[in-house]
Design an enzyme around this catalytic site. Structure first.
Site, PDB file in Angstrom:
ATOM      1  N   HIS A 134      47.078 -10.885 -70.315  1.00  0.00           N
ATOM      2  CA  HIS A 134      47.876  -9.673 -70.465  1.00  0.00           C
ATOM      3  C   HIS A 134      49.055  -9.723 -69.490  1.00  0.00           C
ATOM      4  CE1 HIS A 134      44.484  -7.061 -72.374  1.00  0.00           C
ATOM      5  NE2 HIS A 134      44.704  -8.194 -73.029  1.00  0.00           N
ATOM      6  N   GLU A 143      50.071  -7.501 -67.433  1.00  0.00           N
ATOM      7  CA  GLU A 143      49.702  -6.991 -66.112  1.00  0.00           C
ATOM      8  C   GLU A 143      48.949  -8.054 -65.311  1.00  0.00           C
ATOM      9  OE1 GLU A 143      49.463  -3.550 -69.107  1.00  0.00           O
ATOM     10  OE2 GLU A 143      48.939  -5.674 -69.057  1.00  0.00           O
ATOM     11  N   CYS A 183      45.286  -1.722 -70.344  1.00  0.00           N
ATOM     12  CA  CYS A 183      43.907  -1.627 -70.824  1.00  0.00           C
ATOM     13  C   CYS A 183      42.984  -1.439 -69.626  1.00  0.00           C
ATOM     14  CB  CYS A 183      43.527  -2.893 -71.603  1.00  0.00           C
ATOM     15  SG  CYS A 183      43.294  -4.342 -70.545  1.00  0.00           S
ATOM     16  N   CYS A 211      42.933  -4.533 -67.118  1.00  0.00           N
ATOM     17  CA  CYS A 211      44.120  -4.593 -66.265  1.00  0.00           C
ATOM     18  C   CYS A 211      44.170  -3.411 -65.302  1.00  0.00           C
ATOM     19  CB  CYS A 211      45.380  -4.651 -67.122  1.00  0.00           C
ATOM     20  SG  CYS A 211      45.515  -6.186 -68.057  1.00  0.00           S
TER      21      CYS A 211
END
Length: 173
Positions: free
Chosen positions: A98, A100, A126, A129
């Site tokens: 991801h 992040e 999410c 993260c």
């Protein structure tokens, strides 16, 4: 392309001598940069970008995609699509990281301390993260697009991390 609204700064003189000028506020400035970072994504489902900022300086950037040195989904196809896994489920079945996660990794690789940094994300983080960002002790998260993850929002609230959605306007450019 998405652009965030600008505001008028009163009592500021521009080069033409006018009393006010239009200038983009810092959160919108950084969010627009975050969307440019997302353009590097190799994910076939969603382009996501994230940046870490402290004292109005960008510390690190990240976008979603496969790790370095391995094939990207754009090259070999999306495993999640093949297996028909819905968005937001079974995160571990994906070649990609991801945005992040990548901003945290890039900060670590380049010795950039992100404690008390502000994170800008094109999409709300999410829960995975979110937990990482909480442990990084970030001070705030600004995001543009919502992501349906009630636990992530609950954890951010419980940790006392300021979370704010910025409004976007569709640009004709």
């Amino acid at each position: 392309m998405y652009v965030l609204a600008t505001k008028t700064i009163k009592n500021a003189k521009n080069k033409g001598g006018n009393e006010s000028m239009s200038r983009m506020p810092w959160p919108e400035y950084f969010m627009n940069i975050t969307y440019m970072v997302a353009e590097r994504s190799t994910c076939l489902r969603r382009k996501v970008g994230a940046i870490a900022v402290r004292d109005k300086r960008i510390l690190a950037t990240g976008y979603n995609g496969a790790p370095a040195l391995v094939a990207h989904c754009a090259e070999i196809g999306c495993l999640r699509e093949t297996l028909q896994i819905p968005s937001g489920q079974r995160h571990e079945i994906c070649r990609g990281l991801h945005a992040e996660q990548n901003v945290i990794i890039q900060a670590a690789i380049h010795n950039a301390q992100i404690r008390n940094a502000v994170i800008y994300c094109t999409t709300h983080p999410c829960v995975m993260c979110t937990k990482m960002l909480i442990n990084c002790a970030v001070s705030a998260i600004y995001y543009a697009e919502d992501y349906p993850d009630p636990l992530a929002a609950q954890l951010l609230h419980e940790a006392g991390i300021l979370t704010e959605q910025l409004s976007l306007a569709r640009s004709s450019q």
